[in-house]
Design an enzyme around this catalytic site. Structure first.
Site, short mmCIF file in Angstrom:
data_model
loop_
_atom_site.label_atom_id
_atom_site.label_comp_id
_atom_site.label_asym_id
_atom_site.label_seq_id
_atom_site.Cartn_x
_atom_site.Cartn_y
_atom_site.Cartn_z
CB THR A 234 -8.76 8.13 9.12
OG1 THR A 234 -9.27 9.12 8.22
CG2 THR A 234 -9.95 7.42 9.75
CG ASP A 235 -9.16 13.22 8.16
OD1 ASP A 235 -8.96 12.08 7.72
OD2 ASP A 235 -9.42 14.19 7.41
CE1 TYR B 40 -10.76 4.37 5.78
CE2 TYR B 40 -11.22 6.70 6.12
CZ TYR B 40 -10.32 5.66 6.05
OH TYR B 40 -8.98 5.89 6.24
CD1 TRP C 236 -7.77 15.13 4.06
CD2 TRP C 236 -7.20 16.87 2.81
NE1 TRP C 236 -8.83 16.01 4.08
CE2 TRP C 236 -8.50 17.10 3.31
CE3 TRP C 236 -6.64 17.86 2.00
CZ2 TRP C 236 -9.24 18.25 3.04
CZ3 TRP C 236 -7.37 19.01 1.74
CH2 TRP C 236 -8.66 19.19 2.23
N GLY D 254 0.82 -1.20 0.00
CA GLY D 254 0.00 0.00 0.00
C GLY D 254 0.86 1.25 0.00
CD GLN D 255 -0.59 7.25 -0.50
OE1 GLN D 255 -0.27 8.34 -0.97
NE2 GLN D 255 -1.85 7.02 -0.15
CG LEU D 256 2.29 3.93 6.07
CD1 LEU D 256 3.16 5.19 6.08
CD2 LEU D 256 1.36 3.91 7.28
CB THR E 95 -8.00 3.51 2.27
OG1 THR E 95 -7.49 2.97 1.04
CG2 THR E 95 -7.07 3.12 3.42
CB ILE F 165 -4.52 -8.05 9.30
CG1 ILE F 165 -5.52 -7.22 8.51
CG2 ILE F 165 -3.09 -7.60 9.04
CD1 ILE F 165 -5.55 -5.75 8.91
#
Length: 281
Positions: free
Chosen positions: A102-103, A126, A151, A10-12, A63, A38
């Protein structure tokens, strides 16, 4: 020091791979969803038994904010049940768990930055499943760091920045929402912050477990973000600001989700870049 990373593709996860060579004292174990699912508790147990990591960074998540509205069970399975599985095995193997939230756990009705002690009130599937994941960790054990962010973008994976660049190559005009306010977060900066806390924790006996906010400094609208993306990349396009009402989506976004980073800066001495500077970098 062994640090196990879930969601490695993933991105992270890719951002953590990108900086891993800067930390030769750490043995990183990168697990994608095939090597570590997981949502499969037995799989989690076997992987942790094999590696016995001191730290686990959970970069695996569902996400797709809008799709979650029609796939609530799948989102809950990954963002809540999967996180609970990790918490249980982390407790068993005395592994400190780092979890990225997340926010979207907030409703966005404030007009000042959200602190860690503000009461969550997610408005969609989400955000609710991410909050469920946070609560699952807290119900299992105390040795965790939960980092709420917002973001997230980078050169890796799918994100707003890459979408804007793609659309700019296909169109002459773009309309972007200008009444949702938040803080873009470069995933590489988030990865660096996570490893800084890992390193701090390994060198200090006093624990600072808990929930922390992390995003880049400053705030903007999605329109402002897009405008800066095109400016940095020298792209000329007719960019039009529009209200949220002109771009309805299945999931309701927070109108205001700027995060207060005072706690993480004071606790770990983390210096946070402004979002515009980090975007240029």
């Amino acid at each position: 020091m062994v640090v196990l990373i879930t969601g490695a593709n993933g991105q992270l996860g890719q951002s953590l791979k990108h900086i891993a060579s800067n930390y030769p004292e750490i043995q990183f174990i990168f697990c994608d969803s095939k090597s570590l699912d997981i949502t499969n508790f037995e799989n989690c147990k076997s992987v942790f038994y094999h590696y016995k990591p001191q730290y686990c960074i959970n970069a695996a998540a569902y996400t797709a904010v809008d799709r979650a509205e029609s796939e609530p069970k799948k989102a809950h399975l990954i963002n809540a049940i999967g996180v609970q599985n990790l918490a249980v095995v982390c407790k068993k193997y005395h592994t400190v768990l780092f979890h990225v939230s997340t926010d979207f756990v907030f409703d966005g009705k404030k007009n000042t930055p959200y602190g860690e002690n503000d009461i969550p009130n997610p408005t969609g599937v989400y955000g609710q499943t991410k909050l469920d994941g946070e609560n699952a960790i807290r119900a299992v054990f105390d040795e965790y760091f939960i980092l709420r962010t917002s973001w997230v973008y980078s050169q890796f994976g799918n994100n707003f920045m890459k979408t804007m660049l793609r659309l700019a190559s296909e169109r002459d005009t773009l309309s972007v929402v200008n009444d949702q306010i938040g803080s873009p977060t470069n995933a590489v900066d988030l990865a660096e912050a996570l490893i800084k806390i890992v390193t701090f924790s390994s060198q200090n006996t006093a624990s600072k477990f808990g929930i922390y906010n992390f995003s880049n400094e400053g705030q903007c609208s999605w329109y402002d973000f897009a405008k800066k993306i095109f400016e940095v990349n020298n792209i000329n396009i007719d960019l039009k600001p529009i209200p949220t009402s002109a771009y309805p989506t299945p999931a309701q976004r927070p109108k205001f989700s700027v995060l207060d980073k005072t706690k993480i800066k004071n606790a770990f001495g983390i210096q946070i870049k402004n979002w515009e500077d980090s975007l240029k970098r």
